[in-house]
Design an enzyme around this catalytic site. Structure first.
Site, PDB file in Angstrom:
ATOM      1  N   ASP A 136      58.699 -16.182 103.568  1.00  0.00           N
ATOM      2  CA  ASP A 136      58.275 -17.088 104.643  1.00  0.00           C
ATOM      3  C   ASP A 136      57.803 -16.238 105.830  1.00  0.00           C
ATOM      4  OD1 ASP A 136      58.604 -20.194 105.451  1.00  0.00           O
ATOM      5  OD2 ASP A 136      59.222 -19.004 107.169  1.00  0.00           O
ATOM      6  N   TRP A 137      58.227 -16.562 107.067  1.00  0.00           N
ATOM      7  CA  TRP A 137      57.815 -15.777 108.228  1.00  0.00           C
ATOM      8  C   TRP A 137      58.293 -14.326 108.148  1.00  0.00           C
ATOM      9  CZ3 TRP A 137      54.880 -15.254 112.436  1.00  0.00           C
ATOM     10  CH2 TRP A 137      54.127 -16.348 112.865  1.00  0.00           C
TER      11      TRP A 137
ATOM     12  N   TRP B 204      53.294 -29.607 106.679  1.00  0.00           N
ATOM     13  CA  TRP B 204      54.533 -29.095 107.263  1.00  0.00           C
ATOM     14  C   TRP B 204      54.359 -28.823 108.757  1.00  0.00           C
ATOM     15  CZ3 TRP B 204      59.262 -28.314 108.381  1.00  0.00           C
ATOM     16  CH2 TRP B 204      59.657 -27.202 109.124  1.00  0.00           C
TER      17      TRP B 204
ATOM     18  N   ASP C   1      57.278 -24.079  95.010  1.00  0.00           N
ATOM     19  CA  ASP C   1      57.019 -24.043  96.446  1.00  0.00           C
ATOM     20  C   ASP C   1      55.559 -24.378  96.704  1.00  0.00           C
ATOM     21  OD1 ASP C   1      57.138 -23.701  99.170  1.00  0.00           O
ATOM     22  OD2 ASP C   1      56.866 -21.539  99.075  1.00  0.00           O
TER      23      ASP C   1
ATOM     24  N   HIS D 208      61.287 -23.221  97.987  1.00  0.00           N
ATOM     25  CA  HIS D 208      60.790 -22.330  99.034  1.00  0.00           C
ATOM     26  C   HIS D 208      61.848 -21.294  99.417  1.00  0.00           C
ATOM     27  CE1 HIS D 208      58.321 -21.018 102.367  1.00  0.00           C
ATOM     28  NE2 HIS D 208      59.340 -21.207 103.199  1.00  0.00           N
TER      29      HIS D 208
END
Length: 295
Positions: free
Chosen positions: A118-119, A159, A245, A275
């Site tokens: 993710d980030w 999202w 995901d 995810h």
């Protein structure tokens, strides 16, 4: 800059999270990190994303440290036990990257194996692109490094919109929704622990808006520069994306195609995982990282 600090009692007796807290200071902000395993060993750097914290790696840290690695898992600024600026404008993509550069530099981490999701990838791949000499290899999972030159997926845009319209944003609920495995109520509560009330959530709410979605985004040029390094990256680069995901689906193929170090690596798809695949398949991911380093 006004800053909040989550009270320590919020982190007492969290399930399966026995790690001693460690802190360092970057630009006047206190950043928390897990530091397990032998200090003289080469580090495995675990970077989380939105809206989780180092709790996400609790299933992986013991297995990685038991294999003889030093395991570093920071809480990004605005998350976990790290300080939380209160204004949205205090959070920028560049600042997030610079804060984590501060962690690398302060701890003087070298020969790093990066695991990013993710980030954690949006920040971690920038770190690798800007300080490549500190990194030995990369494992990327459910992440990407966007420049805004290509339109984002509809799943991400959905999202992004939804994240700004939540009534009573709850980090635990978001993490639960991004997992295939059911989460126990006490685990969901552990993801909510860093945020006693809405005033602590500024970073979590701002993060989705910082993803470059257009070519002239403030972060686009720096991400393009990082890609210039990654397109010449010969060090081992592995993808371990999940099979469920929608937001990052297909990102592994892009990374494999564009990064030379990905050629010939044992890329894998983690089945029955969403995810937040660290929750769904943490021990399997730790095994993959251990084998990748050993190989």
């Amino acid at each position: 800059m006004k800053v909040l600090r989550t009270p320590d009692e919020r982190f007492v007796n969290l399930p399966d999270y026995p790690f001693e807290p460690h802190y360092l200071e970057v630009d006047g902000l206190r950043i928390h990190y897990i530091d397990e395993g032998p200090r003289e060993a080469a580090p495995v750097l675990l970077l989380h994303g939105e809206p989780s914290w180092s709790y996400l790696y609790r299933k992986m840290v013991p297995l990685l440290s038991a294999a003889g690695h030093r395991v570093i898992a920071p809480d990004l600024v605005g998350f976990g036990r790290s300080d939380k600026p209160t204004r949205r404008e205090d959070y920028t993509y560049k600042r997030h990257v610079d804060w984590m550069h501060g962690v690398l530099n302060t701890l003087d981490l070298r020969q790093i194996t990066l695991f990013c999701q993710d980030w954690g990838g949006l920040i971690g791949l920038r770190l690798a692109g800007e300080q490549p000499s500190r990194f030995a290899r990369v494992v990327a999972a459910n992440t990407f490094l966007p420049t805004g030159d290509q339109p984002p997926s509809e799943a991400f845009l959905h999202w992004q919109r939804m994240s700004q319209t939540f009534q009573g944003f709850q980090a635990g609920r978001v993490v639960k929704g991004g997992c295939v495995t059911p989460l126990a109520p006490e685990v969901v509560a552990a993801y909510d622990a860093p945020f006693p009330d809405e005033s602590y959530l500024t970073g979590a709410l701002q993060f989705p808006l910082l993803v470059p979605t257009r070519p002239d985004d403030p972060a686009s040029e720096a991400n393009r520069a990082a890609w210039e390094v990654l397109r010449r990256w010969e060090k081992p680069f592995l993808t371990a994306f999940s099979d469920s995901d929608p937001i990052t689906r297909g990102g592994d193929a892009v990374l494999q195609a564009l990064i030379p170090g990905a050629k010939g690596q044992p890329h894998t798809t983690i089945t029955s995982s969403g995810h937040f695949l660290q929750e769904d398949k943490g021990p399997e991911l730790a095994r993959i990282i251990n084998e990748f380093i050993a190989g």
